[in-house]
Design a protein around this motif. Sequence first.
Motif, short mmCIF file in Angstrom:
data_model
loop_
_atom_site.label_atom_id
_atom_site.label_comp_id
_atom_site.label_asym_id
_atom_site.label_seq_id
_atom_site.Cartn_x
_atom_site.Cartn_y
_atom_site.Cartn_z
N ALA A 3 76.74 81.24 9.30
CA ALA A 3 76.45 82.66 9.22
C ALA A 3 74.95 82.95 9.33
CB ALA A 3 76.99 83.24 7.92
N ALA A 4 74.11 81.99 8.92
CA ALA A 4 72.67 82.21 8.97
C ALA A 4 72.13 82.22 10.39
CB ALA A 4 71.96 81.12 8.15
N LEU A 5 72.74 81.44 11.27
CA LEU A 5 72.18 81.26 12.61
C LEU A 5 72.34 82.46 13.55
CD1 LEU A 5 73.25 77.53 13.18
CD2 LEU A 5 70.96 78.39 12.65
N PRO A 6 73.54 83.06 13.72
CA PRO A 6 73.69 84.11 14.72
C PRO A 6 72.90 85.38 14.44
CG PRO A 6 75.82 83.16 14.14
CD PRO A 6 74.83 82.67 13.14
N THR A 7 72.67 85.71 13.17
CA THR A 7 71.95 86.95 12.86
C THR A 7 70.48 86.89 13.28
OG1 THR A 7 71.60 86.13 10.61
CG2 THR A 7 73.48 87.60 10.97
N PHE A 8 70.00 85.72 13.70
CA PHE A 8 68.64 85.59 14.22
C PHE A 8 68.42 86.53 15.41
CE2 PHE A 8 65.90 82.99 17.22
CZ PHE A 8 64.70 83.35 16.63
N CYS A 9 69.48 86.81 16.18
CA CYS A 9 69.32 87.68 17.34
C CYS A 9 68.93 89.10 16.93
CB CYS A 9 70.58 87.71 18.18
SG CYS A 9 71.90 88.77 17.55
N VAL A 58 57.60 87.79 13.26
CA VAL A 58 57.65 87.46 11.83
C VAL A 58 57.84 88.70 10.95
CG1 VAL A 58 56.34 86.51 9.90
CG2 VAL A 58 56.44 85.27 12.07
N PRO A 59 57.08 89.81 11.16
CA PRO A 59 57.33 90.98 10.30
C PRO A 59 58.73 91.56 10.45
CG PRO A 59 55.70 91.48 12.00
CD PRO A 59 55.89 90.01 11.99
N VAL A 60 59.30 91.53 11.66
CA VAL A 60 60.68 91.99 11.81
C VAL A 60 61.62 91.05 11.06
CG1 VAL A 60 62.57 92.40 13.44
CG2 VAL A 60 60.27 93.17 14.00
N ALA A 61 61.33 89.75 11.12
CA ALA A 61 62.14 88.79 10.36
C ALA A 61 62.03 89.04 8.87
CB ALA A 61 61.71 87.36 10.68
N VAL A 62 60.83 89.40 8.41
CA VAL A 62 60.63 89.69 6.99
C VAL A 62 61.46 90.91 6.58
CG1 VAL A 62 58.95 90.47 5.27
CG2 VAL A 62 58.37 88.61 6.83
N ILE A 63 61.45 91.95 7.41
CA ILE A 63 62.28 93.13 7.11
C ILE A 63 63.75 92.73 7.02
CG2 ILE A 63 63.19 95.26 8.12
CD1 ILE A 63 60.51 96.05 8.94
N SER A 65 62.02 82.57 13.55
CA SER A 65 61.10 83.61 14.04
C SER A 65 59.69 83.05 14.21
CB SER A 65 61.09 84.80 13.08
OG SER A 65 62.36 85.39 13.01
N ALA A 66 59.26 82.24 13.25
CA ALA A 66 57.94 81.62 13.37
C ALA A 66 57.90 80.66 14.56
CB ALA A 66 57.60 80.87 12.07
N LEU A 67 59.00 79.94 14.78
CA LEU A 67 59.07 79.05 15.95
C LEU A 67 58.96 79.85 17.24
CD1 LEU A 67 59.66 76.35 17.36
CD2 LEU A 67 62.11 76.81 17.02
N SER A 68 59.70 80.94 17.33
CA SER A 68 59.64 81.78 18.52
C SER A 68 58.23 82.32 18.75
CB SER A 68 60.63 82.94 18.38
OG SER A 68 60.48 83.87 19.43
#
Length: 436
Positions: free
Chosen positions: A336-342, A138-143, A283-286
Amino acid sequence: MSTSPSWQPKSAWTVTALLTGLAMINFLDKIVLGMVAVPLMADMHLSPAQFGFVAGSFFWLFSTSTVLVGFLSNRVPTRWILLAMGASWSVLQLPQAFTTSTLALLLCRVILGAAEGPSFPTSVHSLFKWFPDQRRSVPVAVINQGAVVGMVLAGLAIPAITQRWGWRTNFLVLAAIGTLWCVLWLAFGREGNLDTVRRTPSGSAALTSDAGDAARLPYRKILTDASVLSIFLLGFVAYWLLGQTITWLPTYLEKGLGFGGIASGRLFALVIALAAPVNIGLSALSQRMLQHGATTREARARLTSVVMIAGGLLFLALAAIDLTPMQKVFCYAVAAALPTFCLTLAPAMLAEMVPLAQRGSVIAINTAVASLGAAIGPAIVGRLVQSYSATGAHAYEIAIAVTAVLLILAAVVALRWLHPERSMRTLGEAATPLTA
């Protein structure tokens, strides 16, 4: 006998907020050229191919500087590295505001890219000193959402600033914002010292301290591991998409789909804004899957791959199906929102697999390899747009379809070869202590 410092949530999230602000500035610096593309190309008499070349130059030294600073971050406190980067970004905005030469603009973008390249891996390395492994997603997702905020602000503010004061004023505003961040970082930025609880190859927990004995691996062993290579490939295509979006999406909206300058900026902001809830939610799901006993392969590797395939399929639909302009905008936004999750989960997977003493450098190498996609993508898109310019929006959609194929291929490779737990075992068995 040393003891591990306790986790300090308040300080950890303060640093997270500051690093999110740095990511925002980083992406404002990246996106500004794409947002002023139309008036800049007219003012400096650039063709689409020439503009794509200049835009892609931002990433020419991105990889080299990222790797060099990544190795440096294993030895030098990240607090001072990040301060030096933030200050240099502010200074480098000034010549871009006043240049009248294409060559000078290109040189400015190359140098700025070298200064900004290490930002994400250094920020993540700094963040991991504040958060234990199972709290990192989650914090990496926030960044990463700092990048989203930056691009949303760019979409809303840059067209308005350009319309009122001219495109050059944007660079002066960015210099001021960067200076303000440096002041805040000096006042509140700190170096974390949280010990990291890592699983051993046998599956048990083991405490490893940055200050204590650590293990190392030959980089040849790390960089030829199938899981590590799969992460590199996922990052490469995600950055390809990122480069395409920040460089060409504003122009696609304006010249391809027929929206006005202000409307294009607002639609760009909406497209980018969708990435924030998508990435934080995934990210929260993961993180929740990990806390409920899922393996890293299930909660991180497979989830990332499936999400990326979904994004690729949506891009193919955009290019192949006859949609209205607004439908195309919505389709691009979701795709575009989905792939950048990696980009959120990649550092956590690498941190799990590699020795702690080499974490900063390996995350940096990943970013360096990934960013090559952003160096190559805009130039290729520019060539395609110029070659098929007579077809209007279709010229941009050909490039979007190419990106879609790359996303799907990379995700299929990751589904087959990305096994973080297996790599953790094999790399852990090969590691040797730094001290006897």
